[in-house]
Design a protein around this motif. Sequence first.
Motif, mmCIF file in Angstrom:
data_model
loop_
_atom_site.group_PDB
_atom_site.id
_atom_site.type_symbol
_atom_site.label_atom_id
_atom_site.label_comp_id
_atom_site.label_asym_id
_atom_site.label_seq_id
_atom_site.Cartn_x
_atom_site.Cartn_y
_atom_site.Cartn_z
ATOM 1 N N ALA A 269 0.960 -1.013 0.208
ATOM 2 C CA ALA A 269 -0.260 -0.185 0.172
ATOM 3 C C ALA A 269 1.267 1.083 0.913
ATOM 4 O O ALA A 269 0.260 2.314 -0.205
ATOM 5 C CB ALA A 269 -1.092 -0.048 1.087
ATOM 6 N N PHE A 270 2.270 1.240 1.015
ATOM 7 C CA PHE A 270 2.668 2.235 0.778
ATOM 8 C C PHE A 270 3.587 2.447 -0.803
ATOM 9 O O PHE A 270 3.313 3.794 -1.075
ATOM 10 C CB PHE A 270 3.735 1.987 1.912
ATOM 11 N N ALA A 271 3.695 2.046 -1.107
ATOM 12 C CA ALA A 271 4.721 1.405 -2.222
ATOM 13 C C ALA A 271 3.984 1.920 -3.295
ATOM 14 O O ALA A 271 3.950 3.056 -4.439
ATOM 15 C CB ALA A 271 5.179 0.267 -2.973
ATOM 16 N N ALA A 272 2.489 2.161 -3.251
ATOM 17 C CA ALA A 272 1.394 2.250 -4.385
ATOM 18 C C ALA A 272 1.344 3.578 -4.593
ATOM 19 O O ALA A 272 0.784 4.567 -5.207
ATOM 20 C CB ALA A 272 -0.146 1.080 -4.394
ATOM 21 N N ILE A 273 1.571 3.886 -3.187
ATOM 22 C CA ILE A 273 1.369 5.732 -2.436
ATOM 23 C C ILE A 273 2.011 6.429 -3.028
ATOM 24 O O ILE A 273 2.055 7.030 -3.400
ATOM 25 C CB ILE A 273 0.657 5.705 -1.442
ATOM 26 N N ALA A 274 3.231 5.679 -2.707
ATOM 27 C CA ALA A 274 4.612 6.359 -3.150
ATOM 28 C C ALA A 274 4.335 6.290 -4.381
ATOM 29 O O ALA A 274 5.023 8.288 -5.409
ATOM 30 C CB ALA A 274 5.780 5.898 -2.779
ATOM 31 N N VAL A 275 3.961 5.453 -5.436
ATOM 32 C CA VAL A 275 4.368 5.650 -6.829
ATOM 33 C C VAL A 275 3.178 6.233 -7.151
ATOM 34 O O VAL A 275 3.425 7.299 -8.257
ATOM 35 C CB VAL A 275 3.864 4.369 -8.010
ATOM 36 N N ILE A 276 1.874 6.255 -6.661
ATOM 37 C CA ILE A 276 0.322 7.584 -6.933
ATOM 38 C C ILE A 276 1.409 8.973 -6.810
ATOM 39 O O ILE A 276 1.354 9.535 -7.712
ATOM 40 C CB ILE A 276 -0.200 7.118 -6.710
ATOM 41 N N ALA A 277 1.342 9.049 -6.038
ATOM 42 C CA ALA A 277 2.767 10.344 -5.352
ATOM 43 C C ALA A 277 3.882 10.623 -6.234
ATOM 44 O O ALA A 277 3.582 12.340 -7.216
ATOM 45 C CB ALA A 277 2.992 9.948 -3.934
ATOM 46 N N VAL A 278 4.357 9.806 -6.891
ATOM 47 C CA VAL A 278 5.161 10.641 -7.773
ATOM 48 C C VAL A 278 4.981 10.565 -9.062
ATOM 49 O O VAL A 278 5.331 11.489 -9.594
ATOM 50 C CB VAL A 278 6.573 9.190 -7.690
ATOM 51 N N ALA A 279 3.683 10.232 -9.459
ATOM 52 C CA ALA A 279 3.186 9.731 -10.699
ATOM 53 C C ALA A 279 2.561 11.066 -10.578
ATOM 54 O O ALA A 279 2.412 12.104 -11.891
ATOM 55 C CB ALA A 279 2.521 8.881 -10.988
ATOM 56 N N TRP B 201 2.961 14.878 -12.943
ATOM 57 C CA TRP B 201 2.137 15.371 -13.699
ATOM 58 C C TRP B 201 2.130 16.539 -13.484
ATOM 59 O O TRP B 201 2.307 17.668 -14.354
ATOM 60 C CB TRP B 201 1.017 14.844 -13.238
ATOM 61 N N GLN B 202 2.425 17.415 -11.848
ATOM 62 C CA GLN B 202 2.331 18.789 -11.455
ATOM 63 C C GLN B 202 3.241 19.533 -12.728
ATOM 64 O O GLN B 202 3.346 20.039 -12.888
ATOM 65 C CB GLN B 202 2.023 19.154 -10.302
ATOM 66 N N LEU B 203 4.808 18.762 -12.179
ATOM 67 C CA LEU B 203 5.653 19.396 -13.376
ATOM 68 C C LEU B 203 5.365 19.368 -14.267
ATOM 69 O O LEU B 203 5.799 20.277 -14.743
ATOM 70 C CB LEU B 203 7.047 18.613 -12.605
ATOM 71 N N LEU B 204 5.289 18.629 -15.181
ATOM 72 C CA LEU B 204 4.949 19.175 -16.440
ATOM 73 C C LEU B 204 3.668 19.579 -16.946
ATOM 74 O O LEU B 204 4.144 20.660 -17.422
ATOM 75 C CB LEU B 204 4.212 17.166 -16.960
ATOM 76 N N SER B 205 2.385 19.856 -15.708
ATOM 77 C CA SER B 205 1.560 20.778 -16.123
ATOM 78 C C SER B 205 2.206 21.687 -15.424
ATOM 79 O O SER B 205 1.697 22.949 -16.759
ATOM 80 C CB SER B 205 0.774 20.719 -15.338
ATOM 81 N N ASN B 206 3.545 22.072 -15.374
ATOM 82 C CA ASN B 206 3.742 23.430 -14.877
ATOM 83 C C ASN B 206 4.572 24.237 -16.101
ATOM 84 O O ASN B 206 4.848 25.329 -15.770
ATOM 85 C CB ASN B 206 4.037 23.451 -13.158
ATOM 86 N N ARG B 207 5.685 22.879 -15.935
ATOM 87 C CA ARG B 207 6.384 23.760 -16.958
ATOM 88 C C ARG B 207 4.832 23.784 -18.579
ATOM 89 O O ARG B 207 5.359 24.593 -19.459
ATOM 90 C CB ARG B 207 6.908 22.116 -17.864
ATOM 91 N N ARG B 208 4.137 23.354 -18.940
ATOM 92 C CA ARG B 208 3.354 23.279 -19.803
ATOM 93 C C ARG B 208 3.218 25.114 -19.750
ATOM 94 O O ARG B 208 3.229 25.506 -20.973
ATOM 95 C CB ARG B 208 2.154 22.381 -20.121
#
Length: 395
Positions: free
Chosen positions: A230-240, A244-251
């Motif tokens: 569960a923690f790994a899934a949360i970490a993966v989702i958080a990283v994703a 995505w937020q970084l990409l949105s900010n760059r766009r």
Amino acid sequence: MTAAVDNQSATPSLRQRIGRAGGRLRPGVGSALTWWTHALASWLPPRLRTLLGLAHERVLLQYGGEELRLALRRGDGVQDIGQLPWTAQEAERGDALLGSLLAPRVAELPRWLLLPAGAALRRRLLLPAAAADRLRDVVAFEIDRQTPFAAADVHYDARVLERHGEQIDAELVVVPRATFDSAMAALGTVAGTVAGVDVAGDDGAPLGVNLLADAVRRRRADPWRGWNWAFAAIAVIAVAMTMWQLLSNRRAAADALAEQANARAREARAVAVDKRQLVDLVEGMAYLQNARAARPTTVEVLDELGRLLPDSTYLEKLSIEGDQILLIGQSSEASALVGQLEGSKLWRSPALTGALQPDPRTGRDRFTMTAQLAIDNAPANTPANKGAADARSQP
């Protein structure tokens, strides 16, 4: 015994607070992760390691003289818990007895049988370093050569003592099967909960081997495995989401930069249009100034005519259209007017058009005369031309 064991009922560990899941924090996915976890845990204070369940604790069971000695192995130290009378009656209900007497945190720890030092035969071996990965399988072929027993008659294990470059110094530990089975039988129902069997060293501390065969070793299921996933899934989702937020900010930043560039481009085009209009205006003004400077003014023409025409001559009409001068008037010397006007620098080719018409009322002749204005090319270095050139050269 109860009082001694109760002293071990320290503050429940973190996993007990979450749900008494027990087990270890790490899922045990390889020796590299194990080494890394142990290295990190070694930097923590002992109380914190115990609280997080990283102290690698185990309960040591040592039977002798109808007594069962209990000890707590924590890290590199051994702490006595107490002793229990251990007869056949206690052995039959041993698992339930230990569970009721030990503190909850201690009861959940792995249980290991500790054999006395005299029960085992130990031999040092010099082996290639590559044998360390499969040390137990390698030493199985050395039992017949190093001990008086056959491999099928003993329980055995091995440990690495030292490393010397391409070689390792290992120790083979064997216990006769009869001795091993007798010790396990003495535990009664507790034997089914034993996670490993170790041998006491010369100082009484466990050697760090496990004499149980691989097939019968109890694999303690990691109760934190679900939490870890569960923690790994949360970490993966958080990283994703972070990516995505970084990409949105760059766009967004790229869109803002493109909008700024477009605004600057529009401003540049507007400035270029204004510059073109200014250049055209300056050039038009220069052209007009050149044209005005190249031809005589009406005042100059009138002044010149007043100076050259005789007093007996007056004009009824003076017209200047383009470079054509038209004179209509009366003069008593009309036939001589062409000669009088030819010497002027303001016009060229004066000539009478049509016949002279006498006017009986005035006694003079009516005449019509034409001439061409003298228009010169404007000098190239006039102020008007220079202004137009400067405006064109501006960025």
